[in-house]
Design a protein around this motif. Structure first.
Motif, PDB file in Angstrom:
ATOM      1  N   PHE A  43       0.801  -1.223   0.000  1.00  0.00           N
ATOM      2  CA  PHE A  43       0.000   0.000   0.000  1.00  0.00           C
ATOM      3  C   PHE A  43       0.836   1.277   0.000  1.00  0.00           C
ATOM      4  O   PHE A  43       0.662   2.156  -0.807  1.00  0.00           O
ATOM      5  CB  PHE A  43      -0.914   0.005   1.227  1.00  0.00           C
ATOM      6  CG  PHE A  43      -2.315  -0.444   0.921  1.00  0.00           C
ATOM      7  CD1 PHE A  43      -3.406   0.269   1.373  1.00  0.00           C
ATOM      8  CD2 PHE A  43      -2.545  -1.583   0.172  1.00  0.00           C
ATOM      9  CE1 PHE A  43      -4.700  -0.142   1.093  1.00  0.00           C
ATOM     10  CE2 PHE A  43      -3.817  -2.005  -0.102  1.00  0.00           C
ATOM     11  CZ  PHE A  43      -4.904  -1.280   0.363  1.00  0.00           C
ATOM     12  N   THR A 104     -10.231  -9.263   6.490  1.00  0.00           N
ATOM     13  CA  THR A 104      -9.048  -8.422   6.674  1.00  0.00           C
ATOM     14  C   THR A 104      -8.789  -8.136   8.153  1.00  0.00           C
ATOM     15  O   THR A 104      -7.634  -7.978   8.562  1.00  0.00           O
ATOM     16  CB  THR A 104      -9.196  -7.116   5.881  1.00  0.00           C
ATOM     17  OG1 THR A 104     -10.512  -6.568   6.081  1.00  0.00           O
ATOM     18  CG2 THR A 104      -9.014  -7.362   4.391  1.00  0.00           C
ATOM     19  N   LEU A 116       2.516  -6.129   5.438  1.00  0.00           N
ATOM     20  CA  LEU A 116       1.240  -6.708   5.031  1.00  0.00           C
ATOM     21  C   LEU A 116       0.103  -6.215   5.918  1.00  0.00           C
ATOM     22  O   LEU A 116      -1.006  -5.920   5.426  1.00  0.00           O
ATOM     23  CB  LEU A 116       1.310  -8.230   5.068  1.00  0.00           C
ATOM     24  CG  LEU A 116       2.239  -8.895   4.045  1.00  0.00           C
ATOM     25  CD1 LEU A 116       2.278 -10.405   4.272  1.00  0.00           C
ATOM     26  CD2 LEU A 116       1.794  -8.594   2.620  1.00  0.00           C
ATOM     27  N   GLY A 119      -1.361  -2.925   4.927  1.00  0.00           N
ATOM     28  CA  GLY A 119      -2.263  -3.071   3.785  1.00  0.00           C
ATOM     29  C   GLY A 119      -3.596  -3.642   4.196  1.00  0.00           C
ATOM     30  O   GLY A 119      -4.659  -3.184   3.730  1.00  0.00           O
ATOM     31  N   TYR A 120      -3.573  -4.652   5.070  1.00  0.00           N
ATOM     32  CA  TYR A 120      -4.827  -5.258   5.521  1.00  0.00           C
ATOM     33  C   TYR A 120      -5.672  -4.250   6.307  1.00  0.00           C
ATOM     34  O   TYR A 120      -6.904  -4.229   6.181  1.00  0.00           O
ATOM     35  CB  TYR A 120      -4.547  -6.478   6.395  1.00  0.00           C
ATOM     36  CG  TYR A 120      -3.774  -7.582   5.731  1.00  0.00           C
ATOM     37  CD1 TYR A 120      -3.914  -7.847   4.371  1.00  0.00           C
ATOM     38  CD2 TYR A 120      -2.890  -8.385   6.463  1.00  0.00           C
ATOM     39  CE1 TYR A 120      -3.206  -8.871   3.761  1.00  0.00           C
ATOM     40  CE2 TYR A 120      -2.181  -9.416   5.857  1.00  0.00           C
ATOM     41  CZ  TYR A 120      -2.335  -9.648   4.510  1.00  0.00           C
ATOM     42  OH  TYR A 120      -1.616 -10.661   3.917  1.00  0.00           O
ATOM     43  N   GLN A 123      -7.320  -1.896   3.957  1.00  0.00           N
ATOM     44  CA  GLN A 123      -8.404  -2.572   3.254  1.00  0.00           C
ATOM     45  C   GLN A 123      -9.600  -2.781   4.162  1.00  0.00           C
ATOM     46  O   GLN A 123     -10.747  -2.654   3.713  1.00  0.00           O
ATOM     47  CB  GLN A 123      -7.942  -3.912   2.679  1.00  0.00           C
ATOM     48  CG  GLN A 123      -9.067  -4.614   1.916  1.00  0.00           C
ATOM     49  CD  GLN A 123      -8.624  -5.845   1.159  1.00  0.00           C
ATOM     50  OE1 GLN A 123      -7.428  -6.095   0.994  1.00  0.00           O
ATOM     51  NE2 GLN A 123      -9.581  -6.624   0.683  1.00  0.00           N
ATOM     52  N   GLN A 187      -9.021 -11.875  -1.845  1.00  0.00           N
ATOM     53  CA  GLN A 187      -8.165 -10.959  -2.612  1.00  0.00           C
ATOM     54  C   GLN A 187      -7.701 -11.551  -3.939  1.00  0.00           C
ATOM     55  O   GLN A 187      -7.656 -10.846  -4.957  1.00  0.00           O
ATOM     56  CB  GLN A 187      -6.946 -10.579  -1.763  1.00  0.00           C
ATOM     57  CG  GLN A 187      -7.314  -9.815  -0.501  1.00  0.00           C
ATOM     58  CD  GLN A 187      -6.148  -9.716   0.472  1.00  0.00           C
ATOM     59  OE1 GLN A 187      -5.189 -10.490   0.408  1.00  0.00           O
ATOM     60  NE2 GLN A 187      -6.223  -8.764   1.381  1.00  0.00           N
ATOM     61  N   HIS A 228      -6.689  -3.530  -3.265  1.00  0.00           N
ATOM     62  CA  HIS A 228      -6.961  -4.830  -2.661  1.00  0.00           C
ATOM     63  C   HIS A 228      -6.309  -5.950  -3.477  1.00  0.00           C
ATOM     64  O   HIS A 228      -5.824  -6.940  -2.913  1.00  0.00           O
ATOM     65  CB  HIS A 228      -8.470  -5.059  -2.558  1.00  0.00           C
ATOM     66  CG  HIS A 228      -9.174  -3.994  -1.780  1.00  0.00           C
ATOM     67  ND1 HIS A 228     -10.539  -3.955  -1.668  1.00  0.00           N
ATOM     68  CD2 HIS A 228      -8.704  -2.929  -1.084  1.00  0.00           C
ATOM     69  CE1 HIS A 228     -10.881  -2.904  -0.935  1.00  0.00           C
ATOM     70  NE2 HIS A 228      -9.782  -2.268  -0.580  1.00  0.00           N
ATOM     71  N   ASN A 231      -2.849  -6.065  -2.434  1.00  0.00           N
ATOM     72  CA  ASN A 231      -2.736  -6.816  -1.176  1.00  0.00           C
ATOM     73  C   ASN A 231      -2.658  -8.309  -1.445  1.00  0.00           C
ATOM     74  O   ASN A 231      -1.846  -9.031  -0.850  1.00  0.00           O
ATOM     75  CB  ASN A 231      -3.968  -6.540  -0.300  1.00  0.00           C
ATOM     76  CG  ASN A 231      -3.714  -5.470   0.739  1.00  0.00           C
ATOM     77  OD1 ASN A 231      -2.580  -5.052   0.950  1.00  0.00           O
ATOM     78  ND2 ASN A 231      -4.769  -5.017   1.376  1.00  0.00           N
ATOM     79  N   THR A 235       0.414 -10.805  -0.620  1.00  0.00           N
ATOM     80  CA  THR A 235       0.209 -11.979   0.239  1.00  0.00           C
ATOM     81  C   THR A 235       0.707 -13.243  -0.455  1.00  0.00           C
ATOM     82  O   THR A 235       1.407 -14.064   0.151  1.00  0.00           O
ATOM     83  CB  THR A 235      -1.279 -12.116   0.592  1.00  0.00           C
ATOM     84  OG1 THR A 235      -1.732 -10.926   1.239  1.00  0.00           O
ATOM     85  CG2 THR A 235      -1.511 -13.307   1.515  1.00  0.00           C
TER      86      THR A 235
END
Length: 518
Positions: A43, A104, A116, A119-120, A123, A187, A228, A231, A235
């Motif tokens: 992100f 998320t 990570l 980003g979660y 989201q 995702q 997303h 993301n 992941t």
């Protein structure tokens, strides 16, 4: 502050990620993957930038809907055929956003990786916003649409409806197991493969049919989906960087694709193809572009270096795309008294379009739709469900009627396990059951839950009656002069029967075509 200083500040924020020495690190959502502590940041957003951007988008959406559109009475001018199906579609998309929010949130709790998790977290805030946006759209249409009945009860009725309840086996997979498996469902598959067909393609249909409110909301939602997808890619890259994860990754990816495909393709295809008044392209064409070419042909190809291949069942799914949703809409129309929208009969103009886009369509489905159009008058007391010599059972896994890839070529199979009969619509669903039979130990299909109900009893119990206390929400046409009441339904004396109880186990029954009216 220039961009370099923002990046430095962003990195400093992540340095504050620590564990408390006086309390062991625990999680409510244990997961089975090994995730590296440091990876690339998907992100790179600071909250200040993020919140300003989202606030501006909200101002544009809510401002336009409450000002220009409401004053111009735009929702009332939209095609009724189109706005009717939104009564079913919007509660499903809103639930998908809520399920994504849960997914998320679990990832934030369980993944020990600062990049990570940022980003979660962003989201998760997106998904809260999307849930509110789509709930607001439903409320807006309930206030301004020509026929508001059904919009106000969609959230409740969704779980009792034969078709929309099938959303849960797909969307619950976002949060009902390992959080990383949920991320793969959400995702990697749902958002990367299907948000373009939902929020871009359906937006085009809405606009072509005079609906400006839905595009205003959907395009605002879709503007977040690229992040997303990033993301999901981050992941996957983190998972694939640990060789021990790869066998489980491919298995979870295979399962995630089948769960999402089995509901989303049938449901989106139904909304897209059957409820357009001003017609453009077909769902088959949209699917080929967005899912076949962009997702499978481009996105998944880039994952091959990580050891990820096209999902098991890809070819079976691809074969179902041209025909599967036609069967689902036929079941939707045949059971209109238990629906919460009005289903308009198809016209010769529609027949011509379907035959052009799906050669051979008329020979398979034309007779049913011609008969359906003749059964709309409550004085005649005829329900299209009686056209079926044999109603198809519902799949134990995906909860969709077993009518794939076509009702005349159904891959349904009946098995007996744990003292119960189970119908499976496909090899893909039977495979999912074999992997986790305990997951379905208490799963009931719509027919099993409501077996023995007389149709009018079901209508009353589920609140499918309009404000006048007698007229049904669901109707077999858009004709206001021929509206069915619950008393009309009671006179048919039709009782809900579970077709599975009459079918032999360990067989593949041949489903019969619906008869036509002379």
């Amino acid at each position: 502050m220039d961009s370099n200083e923002f990046i430095k500040a962003h990195d400093r924020v992540k340095d504050f990620e620590w564990d408390f020495s006086y309390e062991p690190k625990t999680t409510r959502y244990p997961q089975n993957y090994k995730i590296p502590k440091k990876t690339s940041d998907p992100f790179r957003h600071l909250v200040r930038d993020y919140c300003k951007m989202e606030r501006d988008k909200d101002d544009r959406q809510y401002g336009a809907m409450s000002d220009v559109m409401a004053r111009a009475k735009m929702p009332a001018k939209a095609s009724e055929r189109w706005t009717e199906i939104l009564k079913m579609a919007l509660p499903v998309t809103t639930y998908a956003e809520y399920a994504a929010m849960k997914c998320t949130g679990q990832l934030v709790d369980s993944v020990d990786n600062a990049e990570l998790r940022q980003g979660y977290l962003a989201q998760m805030m997106d998904e809260v916003r999307h849930t509110n946006q789509e709930a607001h759209l439903i409320r807006y249409l309930a206030k301004h649409a020509r026929d508001p009945e059904g919009f106000d009860r969609g959230f409740k009725i969704r779980g009792q409806n034969m078709i929309t309840r099938a959303a849960r086996p797909a969307l619950d997979a976002f949060f009902a197991s390992d959080p990383i498996e949920g991320a793969i469902n959400l995702q990697v598959v749902a958002e990367t493969a299907y948000t373009n067909p939902i929020f871009v393609t359906l937006t085009e249909v809405a606009a072509a049919n005079g609906d400006e409110a839905t595009p205003t909301t959907f395009l605002s939602v879709q503007s977040d989906e690229a992040r997303h997808m990033a993301n999901g890619y981050a992941t996957l890259a983190a998972i694939a960087s640990v060789p021990d994860n790869l066998p489980r990754l491919q298995r979870d990816f295979d399962n995630a694709f089948w769960r999402q495909h089995s509901f989303l393709d049938s449901f989106i295809g139904s909304v897209y193809d059957y409820f357009q008044q001003n017609r453009g392209g077909s769902y088959h064409e949209a699917w080929t572009e967005w899912v076949g070419n962009d997702w499978a042909g481009s996105y998944i190809e880039r994952l091959k270096p990580f050891g990820v291949e096209l999902p098991r069942g890809w070819e079976e799914a691809k074969a179902r795309i041209p025909w599967g949703h036609h069967n689902i809409v036929m079941m939707l129309a045949a059971t209109w008294p238990v629906q919460f929208c009005r289903i308009d009969p198809l016209t010769p103009r529609d027949f011509e379009w379907f035959e052009k886009k799906y050669p051979g369509w008329y020979a398979l489905y034309g007779g049913f739709w011609e008969a359906y159009a003749k059964m709309g008058d409550p004085k005649d007391g005829q329900i299209p469900l009686t056209l079926f010599p044999q109603v198809p059972p519902i799949c134990r896994v995906c909860q969709m009627p077993c009518v794939f890839p076509r009702f005349d070529q159904s891959t349904v199979r009946i098995r007996e396990a744990d003292g119960r009969k189970h119908a499976f619509c496909s090899d893909g669903c039977e495979h999912l059951y074999a992997l986790e039979p305990h997951r379905y130990a208490k799963a009931w299909t719509w027919f099993e839950q409501y077996e023995g109900y007389e149709l009018s009893q079901f209508v009353r119990e589920c609140g499918l009656i309009r404000a006048d206390g007698k007229t049904l929400i669901g109707q077999p046409s858009l004709n206001w002069d021929k509206m069915w009441t619950v008393d009309d339904i009671a006179r048919t004396k039709i009782e809900i029967e579970n077709p599975l109880s009459k079918l032999p186990a360990d067989g593949a029954p041949r489903l019969l075509a619906p008869r036509t009216l002379q």
